[in-house]
Write a protein that holds these residues in place. Structure first.
Motif, PDB file in Angstrom:
ATOM      1  N   THR A 102     -18.927   1.377  26.215  1.00 48.82           N
ATOM      2  CA  THR A 102     -19.321   2.288  25.157  1.00 48.82           C
ATOM      3  C   THR A 102     -18.329   3.439  25.095  1.00 48.82           C
ATOM      4  O   THR A 102     -17.737   3.812  26.090  1.00 48.82           O
ATOM      5  CB  THR A 102     -20.753   2.813  25.385  1.00 48.82           C
ATOM      6  OG1 THR A 102     -21.054   3.760  24.372  1.00 48.82           O
ATOM      7  CG2 THR A 102     -20.901   3.468  26.741  1.00 48.82           C
ATOM      8  N   THR A 103     -18.156   3.944  23.918  1.00 49.43           N
ATOM      9  CA  THR A 103     -17.231   5.058  23.739  1.00 49.43           C
ATOM     10  C   THR A 103     -17.982   6.377  23.740  1.00 49.43           C
ATOM     11  O   THR A 103     -17.385   7.415  23.533  1.00 49.43           O
ATOM     12  CB  THR A 103     -16.465   4.910  22.417  1.00 49.43           C
ATOM     13  OG1 THR A 103     -17.411   4.734  21.365  1.00 49.43           O
ATOM     14  CG2 THR A 103     -15.521   3.745  22.445  1.00 49.43           C
ATOM     15  N   HIS A 104     -19.301   6.309  23.939  1.00 49.52           N
ATOM     16  CA  HIS A 104     -20.081   7.540  23.929  1.00 49.52           C
ATOM     17  C   HIS A 104     -19.724   8.407  25.122  1.00 49.52           C
ATOM     18  O   HIS A 104     -19.696   7.939  26.247  1.00 49.52           O
ATOM     19  CB  HIS A 104     -21.579   7.234  23.971  1.00 49.52           C
ATOM     20  CG  HIS A 104     -22.042   6.499  22.757  1.00 49.52           C
ATOM     21  ND1 HIS A 104     -23.335   6.132  22.562  1.00 49.52           N
ATOM     22  CD2 HIS A 104     -21.370   6.077  21.682  1.00 49.52           C
ATOM     23  CE1 HIS A 104     -23.443   5.504  21.409  1.00 49.52           C
ATOM     24  NE2 HIS A 104     -22.256   5.447  20.865  1.00 49.52           N
ATOM     25  N   PRO A 132     -11.500  14.721  24.848  1.00 47.87           N
ATOM     26  CA  PRO A 132     -10.638  13.531  24.885  1.00 47.87           C
ATOM     27  C   PRO A 132      -9.217  13.845  24.409  1.00 47.87           C
ATOM     28  O   PRO A 132      -8.973  14.886  23.785  1.00 47.87           O
ATOM     29  CB  PRO A 132     -11.334  12.552  23.941  1.00 47.87           C
ATOM     30  CG  PRO A 132     -12.280  13.365  23.124  1.00 47.87           C
ATOM     31  CD  PRO A 132     -12.603  14.592  23.909  1.00 47.87           C
ATOM     32  N   SER A 146      -7.542  12.810  22.029  1.00 55.73           N
ATOM     33  CA  SER A 146      -7.418  13.010  20.585  1.00 55.73           C
ATOM     34  C   SER A 146      -7.673  14.463  20.202  1.00 55.73           C
ATOM     35  O   SER A 146      -7.293  14.909  19.129  1.00 55.73           O
ATOM     36  CB  SER A 146      -8.419  12.117  19.855  1.00 55.73           C
ATOM     37  OG  SER A 146      -9.745  12.560  20.129  1.00 55.73           O
ATOM     38  N   PHE A 167     -19.072  11.466  20.632  1.00 56.74           N
ATOM     39  CA  PHE A 167     -18.000  10.532  20.972  1.00 56.74           C
ATOM     40  C   PHE A 167     -16.640  11.040  20.520  1.00 56.74           C
ATOM     41  O   PHE A 167     -16.534  11.999  19.745  1.00 56.74           O
ATOM     42  CB  PHE A 167     -18.290   9.158  20.341  1.00 56.74           C
ATOM     43  CG  PHE A 167     -18.600   9.254  18.857  1.00 56.74           C
ATOM     44  CD1 PHE A 167     -17.588   9.254  17.926  1.00 56.74           C
ATOM     45  CD2 PHE A 167     -19.908   9.391  18.428  1.00 56.74           C
ATOM     46  CE1 PHE A 167     -17.864   9.382  16.575  1.00 56.74           C
ATOM     47  CE2 PHE A 167     -20.202   9.507  17.077  1.00 56.74           C
ATOM     48  CZ  PHE A 167     -19.170   9.510  16.147  1.00 56.74           C
ATOM     49  N   ASP A 168     -15.604  10.358  21.027  1.00 48.42           N
ATOM     50  CA  ASP A 168     -14.213  10.635  20.692  1.00 48.42           C
ATOM     51  C   ASP A 168     -13.946  10.087  19.279  1.00 48.42           C
ATOM     52  O   ASP A 168     -14.186   8.907  19.021  1.00 48.42           O
ATOM     53  CB  ASP A 168     -13.340   9.901  21.730  1.00 48.42           C
ATOM     54  CG  ASP A 168     -11.849  10.116  21.505  1.00 48.42           C
ATOM     55  OD1 ASP A 168     -11.465  10.748  20.500  1.00 48.42           O
ATOM     56  OD2 ASP A 168     -11.083   9.635  22.359  1.00 48.42           O
ATOM     57  N   ALA A 228     -11.863   6.893  18.929  1.00 46.84           N
ATOM     58  CA  ALA A 228     -12.331   5.629  19.493  1.00 46.84           C
ATOM     59  C   ALA A 228     -12.290   4.525  18.434  1.00 46.84           C
ATOM     60  O   ALA A 228     -12.490   4.801  17.249  1.00 46.84           O
ATOM     61  CB  ALA A 228     -13.755   5.814  20.017  1.00 46.84           C
ATOM     62  N   CYS A 264     -21.249   6.383  15.081  1.00 45.83           N
ATOM     63  CA  CYS A 264     -20.777   5.885  16.373  1.00 45.83           C
ATOM     64  C   CYS A 264     -20.632   4.363  16.322  1.00 45.83           C
ATOM     65  O   CYS A 264     -21.090   3.713  15.374  1.00 45.83           O
ATOM     66  CB  CYS A 264     -21.737   6.313  17.482  1.00 45.83           C
ATOM     67  SG  CYS A 264     -23.283   5.405  17.517  1.00 45.83           S
ATOM     68  N   THR A 265     -20.014   3.809  17.357  1.00 39.60           N
ATOM     69  CA  THR A 265     -19.761   2.364  17.376  1.00 39.60           C
ATOM     70  C   THR A 265     -21.053   1.547  17.345  1.00 39.60           C
ATOM     71  O   THR A 265     -21.104   0.519  16.687  1.00 39.60           O
ATOM     72  CB  THR A 265     -18.954   1.973  18.634  1.00 39.60           C
ATOM     73  OG1 THR A 265     -19.514   2.627  19.759  1.00 39.60           O
ATOM     74  CG2 THR A 265     -17.510   2.382  18.497  1.00 39.60           C
TER      75      THR A 265
END
Ligand SMILES: [Zn+2]
Ligand SMILES: [Zn+2]
Length: 113
Positions: free
Chosen positions: A10-12, A59, A61, A78-79, A82, A100-101
């Motif tokens: 997960t990118t969270h 992050p 970014s 999140f980033d 991502a 989010c993803t």
């Protein structure tokens, strides 16, 4: 703090709902100010401050966001760099509102044009 393991990466980075009220208030305030500024240096500072409020490192970014899913109440932070994110719409100041993803996977917002 409990670390949850999921069945897929997960990118969270954080969960807004898990923050205390003070940290939530700080996070909101920094994100709102970041959304309102046109100064890149101030924006970078506010993003770092928002990440700090959420208890996460900023992050690479240099930008984080809270899920702006229109279909469910989602509190993922999140980033923004991502992969697999979906831009829901663009705010009045030109910043993207991003799903989010997980939300992009489960119920992507329709792309408007
Ligand atoms: Zn979400
Ligand atoms: Zn959602």
């Amino acid at each position: 703090m409990t670390v949850l393991t999921t069945h897929r990466p997960t990118t969270h980075l954080a969960d807004y709902d898990k923050l205390g009220p003070t940290h939530q208030a700080h996070f909101n305030s920094f994100m709102e100010k970041a959304d309102n500024t046109v100064d890149a240096t101030e924006y970078a500072f506010l993003m770092a401050a928002a990440a700090y409020s959420a208890g996460i490192p900023l992050p690479l970014s240099g930008e984080i966001a809270k899920c702006a899913c229109p279909h469910c109440y989602c509190s993922a932070i999140f980033d923004t760099a991502a992969p697999g994110l979906c831009i829901v719409e663009t705010s009045t100041y030109g910043l993207p509102l991003i799903q989010c993803t997980d939300c992009t996977d489960e119920h992507p917002a329709p792309i408007e044009d």
